[in-house]
Design an enzyme around this catalytic site. Structure first.
Site, PDB file in Angstrom:
ATOM      1  N   HIS A 197       0.857  -1.207   0.000  1.00 32.20           N
ATOM      2  CA  HIS A 197       0.000   0.000   0.000  1.00 32.20           C
ATOM      3  C   HIS A 197       0.882   1.242   0.000  1.00 32.20           C
ATOM      4  CE1 HIS A 197      -3.723   2.267   1.518  1.00 32.20           C
ATOM      5  NE2 HIS A 197      -2.788   3.187   1.294  1.00 32.20           N
ATOM      6  N   HIS A 236     -10.265   1.433   2.532  1.00 35.65           N
ATOM      7  CA  HIS A 236     -10.004   2.465   3.545  1.00 35.65           C
ATOM      8  C   HIS A 236     -11.160   2.358   4.541  1.00 35.65           C
ATOM      9  CE1 HIS A 236      -8.311   6.383   5.009  1.00 35.65           C
ATOM     10  NE2 HIS A 236      -9.425   6.258   5.695  1.00 35.65           N
ATOM     11  N   HIS A 288      -4.098  -0.168   6.260  1.00 35.15           N
ATOM     12  CA  HIS A 288      -3.523   0.679   7.321  1.00 35.15           C
ATOM     13  C   HIS A 288      -4.354   0.654   8.604  1.00 35.15           C
ATOM     14  CE1 HIS A 288      -6.442   3.334   5.502  1.00 35.15           C
ATOM     15  NE2 HIS A 288      -5.666   3.631   4.474  1.00 35.15           N
ATOM     16  N   ASP A 296       1.603   2.835   3.439  1.00 34.55           N
ATOM     17  CA  ASP A 296       0.747   4.020   3.263  1.00 34.55           C
ATOM     18  C   ASP A 296       1.607   5.273   3.157  1.00 34.55           C
ATOM     19  OD1 ASP A 296      -1.585   5.368   2.755  1.00 34.55           O
ATOM     20  OD2 ASP A 296      -2.137   5.600   4.857  1.00 34.55           O
ATOM     21  N   HIS A 298       1.395   5.496  -1.900  1.00 37.17           N
ATOM     22  CA  HIS A 298       0.945   6.570  -2.791  1.00 37.17           C
ATOM     23  C   HIS A 298       2.187   7.156  -3.453  1.00 37.17           C
ATOM     24  CE1 HIS A 298      -3.097   6.787  -0.854  1.00 37.17           C
ATOM     25  NE2 HIS A 298      -2.407   6.284   0.156  1.00 37.17           N
ATOM     26  N   LYS A 356      -9.729  -0.341  -5.116  1.00 42.00           N
ATOM     27  CA  LYS A 356      -9.726   0.384  -3.854  1.00 42.00           C
ATOM     28  C   LYS A 356     -11.073   0.990  -3.557  1.00 42.00           C
ATOM     29  CE  LYS A 356      -8.019   2.336  -0.175  1.00 42.00           C
ATOM     30  NZ  LYS A 356      -6.797   3.018   0.174  1.00 42.00           N
TER      31      LYS A 356
END
Ligand code: DOR
Ligand code: ZN
Length: 344
Positions: free
Chosen positions: A13, A136, A174, A247, A15, A99
């Site tokens: 995971h 999430h 997360h 994350d 970004h 996601k």
């Protein structure tokens, strides 16, 4: 222990953002990991196979030469995602999950899902095709306290989702609470969770005592120490349902140090060293390899990496800042001394 050798890890995971940011984020992630699940919360969001494929190419252009890094692309689900897109995603060979952002819950989630009911056909197709759902797990209800949003999501949505789709692979991303640890532990084997280095190393006191620390602000927000301890226990338990997902979420310094600062912690510069620090604190360095390098690929049905890295006890100082396009990026634990260093 002065040194340990582990199978080269993966990040399940992260970004990477887009544009100029990629020349910082991609070399960092590609140094730390062999593969990474790349979150699709760009603007506009990565909602089609074509967008994922173009984004994948932009990432690949920034991978240093001779580095075998592979980005594992993810589709962003909306209320309107058609089942055909899920089928095309599976067929593409570059997309490894979808996601679910409950609309409005975090950075760039406004295009997310407003009601799980709208995704019924999509979840059925994903279950059938073996495409994991990455969640999430927070509600976006103004009436729910921000520290309770993960627990309430589990109680009011996730329990039901897991029951309704018994073969759908689900990763609760997360996780930040003892409630999430207990839920995932008790759930069937198709339900797993990622754990970040910052939720293992910090609790909410680290963010709020002695002055507010914007570089420790992330979502889901840091919780009480007892939750941090539950996460450490889960990560070091040897339970294959818990695996590494940083994350890592970069925002320019000016967007973090602001009256309304963005959520996100950039850990990709030194992720494995951060995890080693947390595992050492729990006296569980022998559990790091499974968490970082075996349990993730096992859940996703992918092979484990074949090469290794060595982590050695040696002190070094995290840079104060990193380049980030025209701006600066403040890495997690900027200016602090770390005691583990990876040799690759
Ligand atoms: O802290 C976070 N940052 N949490 C998220 O869920 C999103 C991420 C981001 O994209 O900045
Ligand atoms: Zn994220």
């Amino acid at each position: 222990m002065q040194s340990i050798e582990i199978i080269y890890p993966d990040d399940w995971h992260c970004h990477l953002r887009d544009g100029a940011a990629l020349s910082t984020t991609v070399p960092d992630i590609a140094t730390q990991f062999r593969r990474a699940i790349v979150m699709p919360n760009l603007v506009p969001a990565v909602t089609t196979v074509e967008m994922a494929s173009d984004y994948c190419q932009r990432i690949m252009e920034e991978v240093p030469s001779h580095n075998p890094f592979t980005p594992l692309m993810v589709l962003y689900l909306t209320d309107e995602t058609p089942v055909q897109t899920i089928q095309a995603a599976k067929k593409s060979g570059i997309i490894f999950g979808c996601k679910l952002y409950p609309a409005g819950v975090t950075t760039h989630s406004h295009a997310g899902v407003t009601s799980l009911e709208k995704c019924h056909a999509v979840f059925e197709a994903m279950a059938e095709l073996g495409l994991p759902l990455l969640i999430h797990g927070e509600v976006n209800d103004p009436a729910v306290d921000i520290f309770d949003r993960e627990r309430v999501f589990i109680e009011s949505h996730l329990l039901h989702l897991v029951e309704r789709y018994p073969t759908l692979k689900i990763v609760l991303e997360h996780i930040t609470t003892q409630d999430a640890v207990e839920f995932v532990t008790q759930a069937p084997a198709n339900v797993a969770a990622t754990i970040t280095p910052h939720h293992l190393l910090l609790n909410r006191n680290d963010m709020l005592v002695g002055g507010i620390k914007p570089h420790h602000f992330c979502l889901p927000i840091l919780k009480r120490k007892l939750h941090q301890q539950a996460l450490l226990q889960a990560a070091t338990s040897g339970n294959p349902k818990f695996f590494l997902g940083t994350d890592s979420a970069p925002h320019a310094q000016s967007k973090k140090e602001a009256a309304c600062g963005c959520a996100g912690i950039y850990s990709a510069y030194s992720a494995i060293e951060l995890y080693a620090t947390a595992f050492e604190q729990a006296n569980a360095l022998d559990k790091l390899e499974n968490f970082a390098s075996r349990f993730g690929p096992a859940f996703y049905g992918l092979p484990i990496n074949t090469d290794k890295i060595t982590l050695t006890k040696s002190t070094w100082v995290m840079p104060n800042d990193l380049p980030f396009g025209e701006e600066k990026l403040i890495p997690f634990l900027a200016g602090e001394t770390l005691t583990w260093k990876a040799i690759r």
